[in-house]
Design a protein around this motif. Sequence first.
Motif, PDB file in Angstrom:
ATOM      1  N   VAL A 206     -20.054  -8.025  -4.017  1.00  0.00           N
ATOM      2  CA  VAL A 206     -20.872  -7.927  -2.799  1.00  0.00           C
ATOM      3  C   VAL A 206     -20.019  -7.436  -1.637  1.00  0.00           C
ATOM      4  CG1 VAL A 206     -22.264  -9.242  -1.163  1.00  0.00           C
ATOM      5  CG2 VAL A 206     -22.438  -9.735  -3.617  1.00  0.00           C
ATOM      6  N   ARG A 207     -18.832  -7.989  -1.504  1.00  0.00           N
ATOM      7  CA  ARG A 207     -17.908  -7.565  -0.442  1.00  0.00           C
ATOM      8  C   ARG A 207     -16.801  -6.742  -1.101  1.00  0.00           C
ATOM      9  NH1 ARG A 207     -16.833 -12.760   3.335  1.00  0.00           N
ATOM     10  NH2 ARG A 207     -16.045 -11.089   4.678  1.00  0.00           N
ATOM     11  N   ARG A 208     -17.116  -5.482  -1.337  1.00  0.00           N
ATOM     12  CA  ARG A 208     -16.252  -4.616  -2.134  1.00  0.00           C
ATOM     13  C   ARG A 208     -14.866  -4.441  -1.525  1.00  0.00           C
ATOM     14  NH1 ARG A 208     -18.917   0.966  -3.378  1.00  0.00           N
ATOM     15  NH2 ARG A 208     -20.327  -0.423  -4.538  1.00  0.00           N
ATOM     16  N   ARG A 209     -14.789  -4.185  -0.237  1.00  0.00           N
ATOM     17  CA  ARG A 209     -13.487  -3.952   0.394  1.00  0.00           C
ATOM     18  C   ARG A 209     -12.605  -5.185   0.305  1.00  0.00           C
ATOM     19  NH1 ARG A 209     -14.684  -0.508   5.986  1.00  0.00           N
ATOM     20  NH2 ARG A 209     -15.531   1.376   4.945  1.00  0.00           N
ATOM     21  N   ARG A 210     -13.206  -6.338   0.515  1.00  0.00           N
ATOM     22  CA  ARG A 210     -12.436  -7.570   0.430  1.00  0.00           C
ATOM     23  C   ARG A 210     -11.938  -7.791  -0.996  1.00  0.00           C
ATOM     24  NH1 ARG A 210     -14.610 -13.644   2.083  1.00  0.00           N
ATOM     25  NH2 ARG A 210     -12.657 -14.741   1.599  1.00  0.00           N
ATOM     26  N   ALA A 211     -12.779  -7.445  -1.957  1.00  0.00           N
ATOM     27  CA  ALA A 211     -12.389  -7.605  -3.356  1.00  0.00           C
ATOM     28  C   ALA A 211     -11.187  -6.723  -3.687  1.00  0.00           C
ATOM     29  CB  ALA A 211     -13.565  -7.273  -4.267  1.00  0.00           C
ATOM     30  N   PHE A 212     -11.239  -5.462  -3.286  1.00  0.00           N
ATOM     31  CA  PHE A 212     -10.124  -4.560  -3.581  1.00  0.00           C
ATOM     32  C   PHE A 212      -8.870  -4.954  -2.809  1.00  0.00           C
ATOM     33  CE2 PHE A 212     -13.340  -1.618  -5.308  1.00  0.00           C
ATOM     34  CZ  PHE A 212     -12.675  -1.236  -6.468  1.00  0.00           C
ATOM     35  N   ALA A 213      -9.057  -5.474  -1.598  1.00  0.00           N
ATOM     36  CA  ALA A 213      -7.894  -5.914  -0.829  1.00  0.00           C
ATOM     37  C   ALA A 213      -7.209  -7.089  -1.514  1.00  0.00           C
ATOM     38  CB  ALA A 213      -8.324  -6.302   0.582  1.00  0.00           C
ATOM     39  N   GLY A 214      -8.003  -8.024  -2.003  1.00  0.00           N
ATOM     40  CA  GLY A 214      -7.426  -9.159  -2.719  1.00  0.00           C
ATOM     41  C   GLY A 214      -6.749  -8.728  -3.999  1.00  0.00           C
ATOM     42  N   LEU A 215      -7.392  -7.826  -4.730  1.00  0.00           N
ATOM     43  CA  LEU A 215      -6.806  -7.322  -5.966  1.00  0.00           C
ATOM     44  C   LEU A 215      -5.509  -6.571  -5.688  1.00  0.00           C
ATOM     45  CD1 LEU A 215      -7.250  -7.095  -9.018  1.00  0.00           C
ATOM     46  CD2 LEU A 215      -8.569  -5.011  -8.614  1.00  0.00           C
ATOM     47  N   GLY A 216      -5.442  -5.932  -4.517  1.00  0.00           N
ATOM     48  CA  GLY A 216      -4.248  -5.170  -4.146  1.00  0.00           C
ATOM     49  C   GLY A 216      -3.008  -6.025  -3.961  1.00  0.00           C
ATOM     50  N   LEU A 217      -3.173  -7.347  -3.839  1.00  0.00           N
ATOM     51  CA  LEU A 217      -2.000  -8.223  -3.734  1.00  0.00           C
ATOM     52  C   LEU A 217      -1.124  -8.146  -4.978  1.00  0.00           C
ATOM     53  CD1 LEU A 217      -3.577 -11.458  -2.162  1.00  0.00           C
ATOM     54  CD2 LEU A 217      -2.063  -9.799  -1.048  1.00  0.00           C
ATOM     55  N   ALA A 218      -1.721  -7.695  -6.074  1.00  0.00           N
ATOM     56  CA  ALA A 218      -0.933  -7.577  -7.308  1.00  0.00           C
ATOM     57  C   ALA A 218       0.212  -6.580  -7.166  1.00  0.00           C
ATOM     58  CB  ALA A 218      -1.849  -7.146  -8.462  1.00  0.00           C
ATOM     59  N   LEU A 219       0.020  -5.552  -6.360  1.00  0.00           N
ATOM     60  CA  LEU A 219       1.010  -4.466  -6.289  1.00  0.00           C
ATOM     61  C   LEU A 219       2.349  -4.910  -5.721  1.00  0.00           C
ATOM     62  CD1 LEU A 219      -1.360  -1.539  -5.270  1.00  0.00           C
ATOM     63  CD2 LEU A 219      -0.564  -2.189  -7.556  1.00  0.00           C
ATOM     64  N   PRO A 220       2.388  -5.554  -4.545  1.00  0.00           N
ATOM     65  CA  PRO A 220       3.702  -5.979  -4.053  1.00  0.00           C
ATOM     66  C   PRO A 220       4.356  -7.045  -4.925  1.00  0.00           C
ATOM     67  CG  PRO A 220       1.936  -6.829  -2.649  1.00  0.00           C
ATOM     68  CD  PRO A 220       1.323  -5.831  -3.563  1.00  0.00           C
ATOM     69  N   ILE A 221       3.548  -7.895  -5.558  1.00  0.00           N
ATOM     70  CA  ILE A 221       4.124  -8.909  -6.446  1.00  0.00           C
ATOM     71  C   ILE A 221       4.768  -8.236  -7.652  1.00  0.00           C
ATOM     72  CG2 ILE A 221       3.596 -10.863  -7.948  1.00  0.00           C
ATOM     73  CD1 ILE A 221       1.344 -11.602  -5.997  1.00  0.00           C
ATOM     74  N   ALA A 222       4.031  -7.331  -8.286  1.00  0.00           N
ATOM     75  CA  ALA A 222       4.564  -6.635  -9.462  1.00  0.00           C
ATOM     76  C   ALA A 222       5.752  -5.752  -9.108  1.00  0.00           C
ATOM     77  CB  ALA A 222       3.458  -5.799 -10.107  1.00  0.00           C
ATOM     78  N   ALA A 223       5.759  -5.205  -7.900  1.00  0.00           N
ATOM     79  CA  ALA A 223       6.839  -4.301  -7.486  1.00  0.00           C
ATOM     80  C   ALA A 223       8.179  -5.020  -7.350  1.00  0.00           C
ATOM     81  CB  ALA A 223       6.483  -3.625  -6.168  1.00  0.00           C
ATOM     82  N   ALA A 224       8.154  -6.341  -7.271  1.00  0.00           N
ATOM     83  CA  ALA A 224       9.399  -7.093  -7.109  1.00  0.00           C
ATOM     84  C   ALA A 224      10.362  -6.838  -8.268  1.00  0.00           C
ATOM     85  CB  ALA A 224       9.096  -8.588  -7.001  1.00  0.00           C
ATOM     86  N   TRP A 225       9.834  -6.640  -9.483  1.00  0.00           N
ATOM     87  CA  TRP A 225      10.693  -6.438 -10.657  1.00  0.00           C
ATOM     88  C   TRP A 225      11.410  -5.089 -10.627  1.00  0.00           C
ATOM     89  CZ3 TRP A 225      13.759  -8.202 -13.998  1.00  0.00           C
ATOM     90  CH2 TRP A 225      13.941  -7.675 -15.276  1.00  0.00           C
ATOM     91  N   PRO A 226      10.716  -3.970 -10.520  1.00  0.00           N
ATOM     92  CA  PRO A 226      11.460  -2.699 -10.464  1.00  0.00           C
ATOM     93  C   PRO A 226      12.336  -2.578  -9.226  1.00  0.00           C
ATOM     94  CG  PRO A 226       9.116  -2.325 -10.084  1.00  0.00           C
ATOM     95  CD  PRO A 226       9.262  -3.726 -10.557  1.00  0.00           C
ATOM     96  N   LEU A 227      11.916  -3.163  -8.107  1.00  0.00           N
ATOM     97  CA  LEU A 227      12.757  -3.112  -6.907  1.00  0.00           C
ATOM     98  C   LEU A 227      14.053  -3.890  -7.117  1.00  0.00           C
ATOM     99  CD1 LEU A 227      10.110  -3.494  -4.047  1.00  0.00           C
ATOM    100  CD2 LEU A 227      11.433  -1.454  -4.643  1.00  0.00           C
ATOM    101  N   TRP A 228      13.950  -5.039  -7.786  1.00  0.00           N
ATOM    102  CA  TRP A 228      15.156  -5.822  -8.071  1.00  0.00           C
ATOM    103  C   TRP A 228      16.066  -5.061  -9.027  1.00  0.00           C
ATOM    104  CZ3 TRP A 228      17.437  -8.058 -12.391  1.00  0.00           C
ATOM    105  CH2 TRP A 228      18.454  -9.002 -12.130  1.00  0.00           C
ATOM    106  N   LEU A 229      15.492  -4.446 -10.052  1.00  0.00           N
ATOM    107  CA  LEU A 229      16.291  -3.657 -10.985  1.00  0.00           C
ATOM    108  C   LEU A 229      16.982  -2.496 -10.275  1.00  0.00           C
ATOM    109  CD1 LEU A 229      13.881  -3.464 -14.062  1.00  0.00           C
ATOM    110  CD2 LEU A 229      15.972  -4.825 -13.871  1.00  0.00           C
ATOM    111  N   TRP A 230      16.283  -1.883  -9.363  1.00  0.00           N
ATOM    112  CA  TRP A 230      16.847  -0.764  -8.598  1.00  0.00           C
ATOM    113  C   TRP A 230      18.017  -1.233  -7.745  1.00  0.00           C
ATOM    114  CZ3 TRP A 230      13.656   2.593  -4.614  1.00  0.00           C
ATOM    115  CH2 TRP A 230      14.369   3.766  -4.350  1.00  0.00           C
ATOM    116  N   ALA A 231      17.818  -2.391  -7.083  1.00  0.00           N
ATOM    117  CA  ALA A 231      18.858  -2.900  -6.194  1.00  0.00           C
ATOM    118  C   ALA A 231      20.098  -3.352  -6.962  1.00  0.00           C
ATOM    119  CB  ALA A 231      18.305  -4.067  -5.370  1.00  0.00           C
TER     120      ALA A 231
END
Length: 391
Positions: A206-231
């Motif tokens: 029903v609230r599509r933008r809010r849904a995608f915004a919440g789902l988007g939280l996955a990206l910075p969490i998942a990015a922690a692994w490759p960023l740590w490997l890079w560092a």
Amino acid sequence: MLRLRAPLEIFLWSRAAIWITTLLAYSVFEAQFAQPLHAPTAAPPSPAGDGWAIDLWARWDGGWFTQVAQSGYGDPKTTTAFFPAYPLIVRAAGWLLGGHDVVAGVLVSLAACAVAFVLLYALARELVGEEAARRSVVYLAIFPAALFLGAVYGESLYLLLTVAAFLCATRGRWSYAGTCVGLAILTRPTGVMLLPALAVLAWHAVRRRRAFAGLGLALPIAAAWPLWLWAVFGHPFEFLTAERNEWHRRLSPAGPFGGIWKGVDAGWQGLLQFVAGGNRFPGTSDSLQAAGLNLEALAAAVFVIVLGVVAWRRLGAAYGVFALASVALPLASPAANFPLLSMPRFALGIFPVFIALGAIARPRTNTIVIAVFAIWLGVDLARWVEWQFVA
């Protein structure tokens, strides 16, 4: 309370049955370890010190997870194939238990398994009704690779996070769903397949933008692994190097169709091995065992693909997308000699196939499924205690 009783009862009797059967198999075979069929070239020694009844749950990849929990990612060309969420939790639990990391790993896996069963029952109950939900949890609990749900492996944690992500999304709790997706990706690379699947649900929210915004939280969490490997190591995707070098997995130019072709060919060669003999798997220590392993993996792939289609039709596109996309990733990166290596274990985290099976099973089918799964599971437990490769 009644809704908790059914899945927790299934958890208790299934784990007790697996544990007792494993200890019985160990005592019968007296731990006469056979030559491993497919050992990584730099496998760490199996952890010891907590007694054989506990230590045997840290075999194969369990040794790697324990090593990472104890010492971190000392050798990036091997250890980075094991994503960080599970070993970090085991490390914390091991600290609380005074350094007993194998005990910690088993307890973490069992706790995650129990919660996953409860959440799976709740989700399946909403989708297909109470009786089918119970069947779904039973099928998962006695699935041949279900021994890994109590071993020092990340399978239970991954299962918990994937089910939790869907349950949160269906109830409109998108920030929690996105967090679960991010943590699932930090547990297993196939967790990324939750993103397109839950995007289907978010699109219809029903609230599509809010849904995608919440789902988007996955990206910075998942990015922690490759960023740590890079560092730390200078390469954000070092885990791909580990998969290529130690586990001989490479992306096929044909994508999942490459794995399908090689898997079917290996299965056919396995069938010919049983019928005509010879040596159809050069480079392996036992051609007959290699034939069985390839046929088992092919059967697991067919199981997931067929029931993934059923899940799409019976449960909705989101569940079908997750099931089929999850199997597409290992199909797209076949291993040498054993193209569909570990496919039965990968199936554990693809929970929609078990709900789909529970939804379509009838009394006679139910009996057949339980009998086949139980026999297959018993064989896998015997192989496990003898140090034969299992999934």
